[in-house]
Design an enzyme around this catalytic site. Structure first.
Site, PDB file in Angstrom:
ATOM      1  N   ASP A   1     -12.990  33.165 -10.901  1.00  0.00           N
ATOM      2  CA  ASP A   1     -12.166  32.958 -12.477  1.00  0.00           C
ATOM      3  C   ASP A   1     -13.159  31.519 -12.964  1.00  0.00           C
ATOM      4  O   ASP A   1     -12.471  30.944 -13.984  1.00  0.00           O
ATOM      5  CB  ASP A   1     -11.213  32.070 -12.084  1.00  0.00           C
ATOM      6  CG  ASP A   1     -10.341  30.745 -11.611  1.00  0.00           C
ATOM      7  OD1 ASP A   1     -11.966  30.323 -10.675  1.00  0.00           O
ATOM      8  OD2 ASP A   1      -9.248  30.249 -11.671  1.00  0.00           O
TER       9      ASP A   1
ATOM     10  N   HIS B   1      -3.955 -12.962  -3.490  1.00  0.00           N
ATOM     11  CA  HIS B   1      -4.314 -12.265  -2.757  1.00  0.00           C
ATOM     12  C   HIS B   1      -5.563 -11.511  -2.574  1.00  0.00           C
ATOM     13  O   HIS B   1      -5.583 -11.374  -0.524  1.00  0.00           O
ATOM     14  CB  HIS B   1      -4.944 -10.672  -3.877  1.00  0.00           C
ATOM     15  CG  HIS B   1      -4.811  -9.377  -3.055  1.00  0.00           C
ATOM     16  ND1 HIS B   1      -3.999  -8.629  -2.520  1.00  0.00           N
ATOM     17  CD2 HIS B   1      -6.630  -8.391  -2.450  1.00  0.00           C
ATOM     18  CE1 HIS B   1      -4.673  -7.188  -0.944  1.00  0.00           C
ATOM     19  NE2 HIS B   1      -6.015  -7.949  -1.846  1.00  0.00           N
TER      20      HIS B   1
ATOM     21  N   ASN C   1     -12.129  33.172  -6.060  1.00  0.00           N
ATOM     22  CA  ASN C   1     -10.909  34.661  -7.010  1.00  0.00           C
ATOM     23  C   ASN C   1     -12.307  34.709  -8.027  1.00  0.00           C
ATOM     24  O   ASN C   1     -12.091  35.334  -8.762  1.00  0.00           O
ATOM     25  CB  ASN C   1      -9.801  33.783  -7.783  1.00  0.00           C
ATOM     26  CG  ASN C   1     -10.136  32.315  -7.961  1.00  0.00           C
ATOM     27  OD1 ASN C   1     -11.159  31.969  -7.739  1.00  0.00           O
ATOM     28  ND2 ASN C   1      -8.798  32.060  -8.254  1.00  0.00           N
TER      29      ASN C   1
ATOM     30  N   HIS D   1       0.706  -1.451  -0.293  1.00  0.00           N
ATOM     31  CA  HIS D   1       0.554  -0.067   0.071  1.00  0.00           C
ATOM     32  C   HIS D   1       0.729   1.525  -0.232  1.00  0.00           C
ATOM     33  O   HIS D   1       0.449   1.796   0.879  1.00  0.00           O
ATOM     34  CB  HIS D   1      -1.008   0.053   1.071  1.00  0.00           C
ATOM     35  CG  HIS D   1      -2.318  -0.518   0.841  1.00  0.00           C
ATOM     36  ND1 HIS D   1      -3.025  -0.686  -0.404  1.00  0.00           N
ATOM     37  CD2 HIS D   1      -2.527  -1.686   1.690  1.00  0.00           C
ATOM     38  CE1 HIS D   1      -3.870  -1.590  -0.362  1.00  0.00           C
ATOM     39  NE2 HIS D   1      -3.961  -2.151   0.993  1.00  0.00           N
TER      40      HIS D   1
ATOM     41  N   ASP E   1      -1.492  -5.687  -4.116  1.00  0.00           N
ATOM     42  CA  ASP E   1      -2.350  -4.162  -3.604  1.00  0.00           C
ATOM     43  C   ASP E   1      -0.763  -3.017  -3.276  1.00  0.00           C
ATOM     44  O   ASP E   1      -0.419  -3.244  -1.959  1.00  0.00           O
ATOM     45  CB  ASP E   1      -2.696  -4.561  -2.100  1.00  0.00           C
ATOM     46  CG  ASP E   1      -4.271  -4.883  -2.290  1.00  0.00           C
ATOM     47  OD1 ASP E   1      -4.765  -4.841  -2.892  1.00  0.00           O
ATOM     48  OD2 ASP E   1      -4.794  -4.618  -0.632  1.00  0.00           O
TER      49      ASP E   1
ATOM     50  N   HIS F   1      -4.789  -9.283   1.923  1.00  0.00           N
ATOM     51  CA  HIS F   1      -6.236  -8.102   1.405  1.00  0.00           C
ATOM     52  C   HIS F   1      -7.035  -7.860   3.078  1.00  0.00           C
ATOM     53  O   HIS F   1      -6.830  -6.701   3.162  1.00  0.00           O
ATOM     54  CB  HIS F   1      -7.094  -9.269   1.202  1.00  0.00           C
ATOM     55  CG  HIS F   1      -8.014  -8.608   0.454  1.00  0.00           C
ATOM     56  ND1 HIS F   1      -8.482  -7.132  -0.152  1.00  0.00           N
ATOM     57  CD2 HIS F   1      -9.637  -8.692   0.457  1.00  0.00           C
ATOM     58  CE1 HIS F   1      -9.762  -7.226  -0.302  1.00  0.00           C
ATOM     59  NE2 HIS F   1     -10.380  -8.470   0.223  1.00  0.00           N
TER      60      HIS F   1
ATOM     61  N   HIS G   1      -6.322  -3.368  -5.387  1.00  0.00           N
ATOM     62  CA  HIS G   1      -6.041  -2.341  -5.058  1.00  0.00           C
ATOM     63  C   HIS G   1      -5.679  -2.255  -6.247  1.00  0.00           C
ATOM     64  O   HIS G   1      -5.084  -0.679  -6.895  1.00  0.00           O
ATOM     65  CB  HIS G   1      -5.479  -1.563  -4.262  1.00  0.00           C
ATOM     66  CG  HIS G   1      -6.451  -0.747  -3.061  1.00  0.00           C
ATOM     67  ND1 HIS G   1      -6.682  -0.105  -2.686  1.00  0.00           N
ATOM     68  CD2 HIS G   1      -7.360  -1.826  -2.301  1.00  0.00           C
ATOM     69  CE1 HIS G   1      -7.521   0.151  -2.023  1.00  0.00           C
ATOM     70  NE2 HIS G   1      -8.035  -0.758  -1.386  1.00  0.00           N
TER      71      HIS G   1
ATOM     72  N   GLU H   1      -9.339  22.116  -2.820  1.00  0.00           N
ATOM     73  CA  GLU H   1      -9.081  22.544  -2.177  1.00  0.00           C
ATOM     74  C   GLU H   1     -10.368  22.775  -1.078  1.00  0.00           C
ATOM     75  O   GLU H   1     -10.766  22.980  -0.447  1.00  0.00           O
ATOM     76  CB  GLU H   1      -8.640  24.812  -2.579  1.00  0.00           C
ATOM     77  CG  GLU H   1      -6.926  24.664  -2.850  1.00  0.00           C
ATOM     78  CD  GLU H   1      -7.140  26.181  -3.179  1.00  0.00           C
ATOM     79  OE1 GLU H   1      -8.449  27.158  -3.520  1.00  0.00           O
ATOM     80  OE2 GLU H   1      -5.929  26.804  -3.393  1.00  0.00           O
TER      81      GLU H   1
END
Length: 749
Positions: A705, A301, A703, A190, A217, A482, A250, A712
């Protein structure tokens, strides 16, 4: 005579007082010892209880996230299957499915071409030449240890060579301990490079004398997933007969959208990240499914089910399952009878691959009718593809040896599969279920085989299924991964199933050990445990448990806050007179009725609730005020139901954002932002007004835009200041089982 008189005096009384004093002191010492022992036992019991519920919190939230991901993908697949091609919802998500990828492998190789990428003189990282040497592989390992990054030109070249090699390998690798003293097997990594480095430090790097099996994984959650892949692939290219890689659940681009690998690659390779991710999709689909050691030990797995058949798994075309989360669509055929699906082979590489695919096809089958053509192996129509002998002669010595190895393995596969398992699966859904069970299943202590509703995919299988499977295939042990285990490994089913997990400190520092296994000719597993973080060696057992517990409680508080509305409704059922107060018992019952985490809530109450009244009752309104969060200033002006929905389904929302961000720029338009919320509202079967969505968009687009930064936005709505190790590379704002069953009433989904 004098000494004799002294002896008489002692017998007559002088020694009696000393003896009684001794016995008196002994009784006090025994009482003290009993008290200390009782206190220590209580301390150990409390510590063990804390350790167990901490572990249960982590695991419950992790599995809830996996379940949510599968249900989200089922929902998106439902949209793809039932909405018209021109619908806006379908257009938003169509690129994550393979509807339009109809081109030849030769065209893909041109798309992945690295030759037009220049390496600047200021680049100080490792330089690679091919064929790769062991010195270069070790140099790459050292470069990553020193926090250097491989240039995108070399990364693409290494991945392209890996893709070509993997296409020559069988579905099930068969290896032997007779050529080496021991085989080392590693579980989930991982993205935790420090664990891989520690394994190589303790055990040595892969070599002719030290073969390795890595059990899936490799990516997600950790911060160094791409580095781990590049290291493993480099050693695979150097030692193709001594390094074996199994696919994990994964190794799937749709799982990567949620758990951090997609974001990691795009962050580290801003210019060529999209091409790298596309190539990795293909590599993941070509990873072998399992490894058999000495015909007696099966390494895979996830696990098995009551329908798992190695004969079927050996014959299916694994590369068709780019994602194991959904059965493949039927493939189109060209007029010549050769499939032109995105991943079918038409170029020189695949001409030679005809021979190695025999290793994963146990018995030849006649070419059936066209309606079942999509289920056939390349062997079925290999005779219809022209082979250019001069191109074959240009193959390198290394690959010729791998071809021969594949043919040899083919013979072993034929010998290793019983006649009663030769039946062909003409239904692709049945093949898909075989792969899904192999990648997603977990063992259970009870007999039988039931759906794995906790994860949302695969099954739970019992000791009787293990016994039947091993007897059927004449094997003695299953090694799987797993599942995170506190000691790094765990035996079950009468020691016939071994779970192996190699990512130490997985949930938080000190939460668990990592482990790897060495198998010699006697096939008796020898387990080596470790913890990669130096901090764990500095902590006492009490400090380690306390640190992990605090991290788990932090995540649990986030989950409780995200279910505020449901919890208040549950509290009001007990608070008939609307006093705002509930007893401790009622508080625990209400919380469990909403969260369904099966935790000792009465014991946890002292750590989750501080606003208790003098009579011991709990003011649940004040309690929610305690669960404060760090959000944008404008959060107070956002509709509270919308805000709670955002917190509860934050990870699902982020996954949809990543899907809609088709150019992987990290930004989406305000209009796409609205479409994302509309998708989420349909998925959750709840109404979110356009006004609320617009208000939220304006709040985030500070902002003005016209675009929204995904990172964010997701960071703006966090319940805590600092990400715990548990949250590293993923979002833990996941719904509980109750939230994730809303779609189950609709039989179409």
């Amino acid at each position: 005579m004098l000494s004799w008189l002294r002896g008489i005096g002692t017998v007559m009384g002088c020694g009696v007082s000393k003896s009684s004093q001794f016995h008196k002191n002994s009784r006090k010492a025994i009482k003290a010892a009993v008290l200390i022992q009782r206190w220590y036992r209580q301390y150990v019991a409390r510590t063990e209880m804390r350790r167990r519920y901490t572990w249960h919190i982590f695991q419950s939230i992790e599995y809830s996230g996996e379940q949510a991901q599968i249900k989200l993908y089922n929902f998106l697949g439902y949209l793809m299957d039932n909405f018209t091609p021109a619908s806006s919802e379908r257009n938003l998500i169509s690129h994550i499915f393979r509807e339009h990828e109809v081109c030849l492998d030769a065209e893909w190789e041109r798309y992945f071409c690295y030759k037009n990428i220049e390496v600047p003189e200021v680049y100080s990282g490792p330089h690679l030449t091919f064929p790769l040497t062991v010195e270069q592989a070790v140099g790459l390992l050292e470069a990553f240890r020193n926090k250097k990054q491989l240039h995108s030109r070399y990364a693409l070249q290494l991945l392209l060579e890996t893709w070509k090699l993997l296409r020559m390998l069988p579905n099930i690798n068969r290896i032997s301990t007779c050529q080496s003293k021991e085989i080392t097997i590693c579980g989930d990594l991982h993205g935790q490079l420090e664990d891989l480095l520690l394994i190589f430090y303790k055990n040595g790097v892969p070599s002719l004398e030290k073969p390795y099996v890595f059990n899936g994984d490799f990516v997600d959650r950790g911060k160094d997933s791409i580095e781990i892949l590049l290291i493993l692939f480099s050693f695979l290219l150097v030692y193709p007969c001594d390094v074996y890689l199994n696919r994990g659940n994964h190794e799937d681009h749709l799982i990567n959208l949620r758990y951090g690998f997609t974001k990691e690659v795009l962050t580290k390779y801003k210019i060529h990240g999209k091409r790298i991710l596309k190539l990795l999709q293909k590599i993941f689909s070509w990873l072998p499914l399992a490894t058999v050691i000495d015909q007696k030990v099966l390494v895979l797995h996830g696990g098995i089910s009551d329908t798992t058949d190695l004969g079927v798994l050996a014959r299916l075309d694994r590369h068709n399952y780019v994602s194991a989360m959904r059965p493949p669509k039927k493939r189109n055929s060209s007029s010549s009878g050769v499939s032109i699906d995105a991943d079918l082979e038409e170029d020189i590489w695949n001409t030679s691959k005809i021979f190695q695919r025999r290793a994963s096809v146990s018995y030849p089958k006649p070419l059936g009718p066209r309606d079942c053509f999509q289920n056939r192996s390349l062997q079925d129509f290999s005779g219809r593809i022209k082979v250019k002998m001069e191109d074959e002669l240009e193959s390198s010595r290394r690959r010729e040896s791998v071809y021969q190895l594949a043919i040899n393995r083919s013979e072993k596969d034929v010998l290793g599969v019983s006649n009663d398992s030769v039946t062909s699966y003409d239904n692709p859904k049945e093949e898909w279920r075989q792969i899904l069970d192999l990648l997603w299943s977990d063992p259970m202590s009870q007999d039988g085989c039931i759906p794995n509703e906790v994860r949302g995919g695969g099954c739970y299988w019992g000791p009787d299924i293990t016994e039947d499977f091993l007897n059927k295939h004449n094997m003695q042990l299953i090694i799987r991964s797993h599942e995170c285990k506190q000691e790094g490994y765990e035996f079950c089913h009468n020691r016939k199933v071994l779970t192996l997990f190699s990512a130490s400190n997985y949930y938080d520092v000190g939460s668990n050990r990592g482990a790897y296994v060495k198998l010699g000719p006697d096939l008796v597993p020898y387990v080596i445990q470790y913890q990669a973080s130096s901090l764990t060696r500095e902590l006492t057992a009490r400090q380690s448990v306390g640190r992990t517990e605090r991290s788990a409680l932090k995540v649990l508080r986030e989950q409780l806050f995200a279910h505020k509305s449901d919890l208040i409704c549950a509290f009001k059922k007990f608070d008939k007179e609307a006093t705002g107060l509930v007893s401790l018992n009622d508080w625990a019952s209400a919380v469990e009725s909403v969260m369904h985490l099966d935790l000792p809530w009465r014991m946890l109450c002292s750590q989750l609730v501080s606003c208790k009244s003098s009579d011991g009752t709990i003011d649940y309104n004040d309690w929610f005020n305690e669960l404060a969060f760090k959000g944008p200033n404008a959060a107070d002006h956002i509709d509270q139901s919308l805000l709670e929905t955002l917190y509860r389904h934050r990870s699902t929302l982020e996954t949809i954002f990543r899907i809609i961000d088709t150019d992987n720029s990290g930004f989406i338009t305000v209009e796409d932002f609205r479409q994302t919320w509309k998708l989420l509202s349909v998925y959750l079967k709840m109404e979110i007004t356009d006004e609320d969505i617009s208000h939220l968009a304006v709040t985030i687009d500070s902002n003005n835009d016209g675009s929204i930064d995904i990172d964010e936005f997701m960071e703006a709505f966090r319940l805590t200041d600092k990400k715990s190790r548990l949250e590293r590379g993923r979002s833990m704002f996941m719904g509980t089982v109750t939230d994730l069953t809303k779609l189950e009433g609709d039989p179409s989904i």
